[in-house]
Design an enzyme around this catalytic site. Structure first.
Site, short mmCIF file in Angstrom:
data_model
loop_
_atom_site.label_atom_id
_atom_site.label_comp_id
_atom_site.label_asym_id
_atom_site.label_seq_id
_atom_site.Cartn_x
_atom_site.Cartn_y
_atom_site.Cartn_z
N CYS A 11 -54.93 -26.66 4.59
CA CYS A 11 -53.74 -26.77 5.44
C CYS A 11 -52.97 -28.02 4.96
O CYS A 11 -53.57 -29.08 4.75
CB CYS A 11 -54.14 -26.91 6.91
SG CYS A 11 -55.05 -25.46 7.50
N CYS A 38 -66.06 -34.41 19.44
CA CYS A 38 -65.42 -33.61 18.40
C CYS A 38 -66.36 -33.57 17.20
O CYS A 38 -66.65 -34.59 16.58
CB CYS A 38 -64.08 -34.26 18.05
SG CYS A 38 -63.17 -33.37 16.80
N GLU A 46 -67.76 -37.09 9.82
CA GLU A 46 -67.33 -37.90 10.95
C GLU A 46 -67.45 -37.12 12.27
O GLU A 46 -67.25 -35.90 12.30
CB GLU A 46 -65.89 -38.37 10.75
CG GLU A 46 -65.81 -39.37 9.62
CD GLU A 46 -64.41 -39.94 9.40
OE1 GLU A 46 -64.34 -41.09 8.96
OE2 GLU A 46 -63.42 -39.25 9.66
N CYS A 75 -63.36 -29.26 3.64
CA CYS A 75 -62.83 -27.98 4.10
C CYS A 75 -62.18 -27.27 2.93
O CYS A 75 -61.61 -27.91 2.05
CB CYS A 75 -61.80 -28.21 5.21
SG CYS A 75 -61.25 -26.67 5.99
N CYS A 128 -53.27 -31.66 6.78
CA CYS A 128 -54.57 -32.12 7.30
C CYS A 128 -55.28 -33.02 6.28
O CYS A 128 -55.37 -32.70 5.10
CB CYS A 128 -55.44 -30.91 7.62
SG CYS A 128 -57.09 -31.35 8.19
N CYS A 156 -56.83 -36.32 15.69
CA CYS A 156 -56.87 -34.99 15.07
C CYS A 156 -56.35 -35.04 13.65
O CYS A 156 -55.27 -35.57 13.41
CB CYS A 156 -55.95 -34.01 15.79
SG CYS A 156 -56.34 -33.73 17.45
N1 SAH Z 1 -60.48 -25.73 10.85
C1 SAH Z 1 -60.39 -25.69 12.28
C2 SAH Z 1 -60.97 -26.91 12.92
C3 SAH Z 1 -60.15 -28.17 12.72
S1 SAH Z 1 -59.59 -28.59 14.28
C4 SAH Z 1 -58.95 -25.42 12.70
O1 SAH Z 1 -58.10 -25.40 11.82
O2 SAH Z 1 -58.69 -25.19 13.86
C5 SAH Z 1 -58.50 -29.83 14.01
C6 SAH Z 1 -57.13 -29.55 14.64
O3 SAH Z 1 -56.29 -30.63 14.28
C7 SAH Z 1 -56.50 -28.30 14.07
O4 SAH Z 1 -55.67 -27.70 15.00
C8 SAH Z 1 -55.70 -28.89 12.95
O5 SAH Z 1 -54.71 -28.02 12.49
C9 SAH Z 1 -55.16 -30.13 13.60
N2 SAH Z 1 -54.72 -31.14 12.64
C10 SAH Z 1 -55.05 -31.24 11.34
N3 SAH Z 1 -54.43 -32.30 10.79
C11 SAH Z 1 -53.70 -32.88 11.78
C12 SAH Z 1 -52.88 -34.04 11.83
N4 SAH Z 1 -52.71 -34.82 10.79
N5 SAH Z 1 -52.31 -34.34 13.01
C13 SAH Z 1 -52.54 -33.58 14.11
N6 SAH Z 1 -53.31 -32.49 14.11
C14 SAH Z 1 -53.88 -32.14 12.95
#
Ligand code: SAH
Length: 374
Positions: free
Chosen positions: A117, A106, A93, A113, A120, A349
């Protein structure tokens, strides 16, 4: 797929080498970049400043293989999400977020991945594979093309590619970009090359969950704007939310961020902090965070958690987010709260999931992560 070279995978230095190996002058690379990225021309036969024999040779030895947009959704707030199908059937996406003074894309760096986390959506899909550089830069090409030609997206076709809609790129889609460093760097070179999209390094941001060797490598090879997903002010909590923290704890991570800032002129790291109700949003967390960041040139970006089905976390209330941000501001931390965009189309995000087969079993993934982060 045949064995011809996909030229979208090569940045300028890669293309120069490619042409030299064909007995051509390196400046052919610049000509090709302009055709492909500035004029959006895909057929070698139309590249009229290349000699006819060279055009024929390219037709035999090279290709410009773009993935395909298979669906497009536009949010009420103007955010657009595309599902992009890769040559092997995997889908990723890409999201476009328009603002009055910029258009941010984005971009995904991996199919799925491996980092797991806990909050996520991408993590739930597991890890499938790295994107190649062509698949990364293609997301910028496809977005610019759709936004400048599709009247449904408000395009004015007379402006076609004169003013490219994508002015900023954030490597914040699916995947951990620093675990796919070579391909991500080649693609970011193309984003910034004057013969290609010509974005300044301030307009290209890489976001990482905190892969320290990757941050150091990036500092040496391609100094773009850096964002780090911090999400917690102490190791105990951060290791729960971002398991990569067990390998690279906060102190080690912040040291690498300091090194990154020192190298760049007036470079500031952005720390992302997802606001999870009752988990990391207490005033004591804000105070701890401010203490940690006192001597790092940075800004903090608070991200209201975006929920999706089956996830136990909740978004902190707007009041709590405001109090948290006030607490940081009172301690001289520069802080902004990210506006939630595109959540009606699951484009916000952490909501990106793509669509693909997770070929790794969950139990095997633990060992894969260890490989991936070592
Ligand atoms: N792997 C990289 C790139 C992903 S960026 C990283 O971790 O930075 C995506 C951003 O959105 C990251 O800061 C991630 O932690 C955040 N994110 C992931 N799931 C989310 C959610 N459900 N709500 C808000 N932010 C989220």
């Amino acid at each position: 797929m045949n064995s011809t070279q996909n030229l979208l995978c090569l940045d300028r230095s890669g293309l120069e080498l490619f042409f030299e190996n064909m007995g051509e002058k390196p400046f052919r690379a610049r000509q090709l970049l302009k055709w492909v990225y500035q004029r959006d021309i895909q057929s070698f036969s139309s590249m009229t400043d290349l000699s006819k024999p060279l055009r024929l040779l390219l037709e035999n030895k090279a290709q410009l293989a773009l993935p395909e947009i298979i669906s497009q959704e536009a949010s009420a707030d103007g955010t657009v999400k595309w599902l992009v199908k890769l040559h092997d059937g995997n889908c990723i996406e890409t999201v476009y977020i328009p603002e009055p003074d910029r258009g941010t894309l984005c971009v995904s760096s991996q199919v799925g991945c491996s980092l797991n986390c806990t909050f996520c959506a991408t993590a739930r899909q597991g890890f499938n594979r790295n994107l190649d550089a062509g698949e990364i830069i293609s997301q910028v090409m496809l977005a610019n093309r759709a936004l400048s030609t599709d009247p449904e997206l408000g395009a004015n076709p007379t402006l076609h590619f004169q003013e490219r809609p994508v002015t900023n790129v954030v490597m914040m889609g699916m995947g951990e970009p620093l675990l796919n460093l070579d391909n991500v760097i080649a693609a970011m070179h193309l984003m910034m090359d004057d013969c290609s999209f010509g974005l300044s390094r301030r307009r290209v941001t890489l976001s990482t969950a905190g892969h320290v060797p990757g941050i150091d490598a990036l500092a040496k090879r391609c100094r773009v704007s850096l964002a780090v997903s911090l999400h917690a002010p102490n190791d105990e909590l951060r290791s729960q939310l971002v398991p990569l923290n067990r390998k690279y704890p906060i102190k080690v991570l912040l040291d690498s961020c300091r090194r990154y800032c020192h190298l760049g002129n007036r470079m500031r790291v952005t720390f992302e902090y997802v606001m999870l109700q009752g988990v990391n949003d207490d005033m004591k967390h804000a105070r701890q965070l401010a203490g940690l960041l006192q001597d790092v040139a940075c800004k903090v970006n608070l991200i209201p958690f975006n929920p999706y089905s089956g996830i136990p976390y909740k978004r902190s209330t707007p009041d709590q987010i405001e109090r948290f941000s006030e607490e940081l501001r009172n301690r001289n931390i520069f802080v902004i709260t990210r506006k939630t965009r595109g959540d009606d189309i699951e484009a916000a995000c952490g909501q990106l999931a793509g669509d693909f087969a997770d070929r790794t079993q969950r139990s095997q993934r633990v060992s894969m992560q260890q490989v991936a982060v070592s």
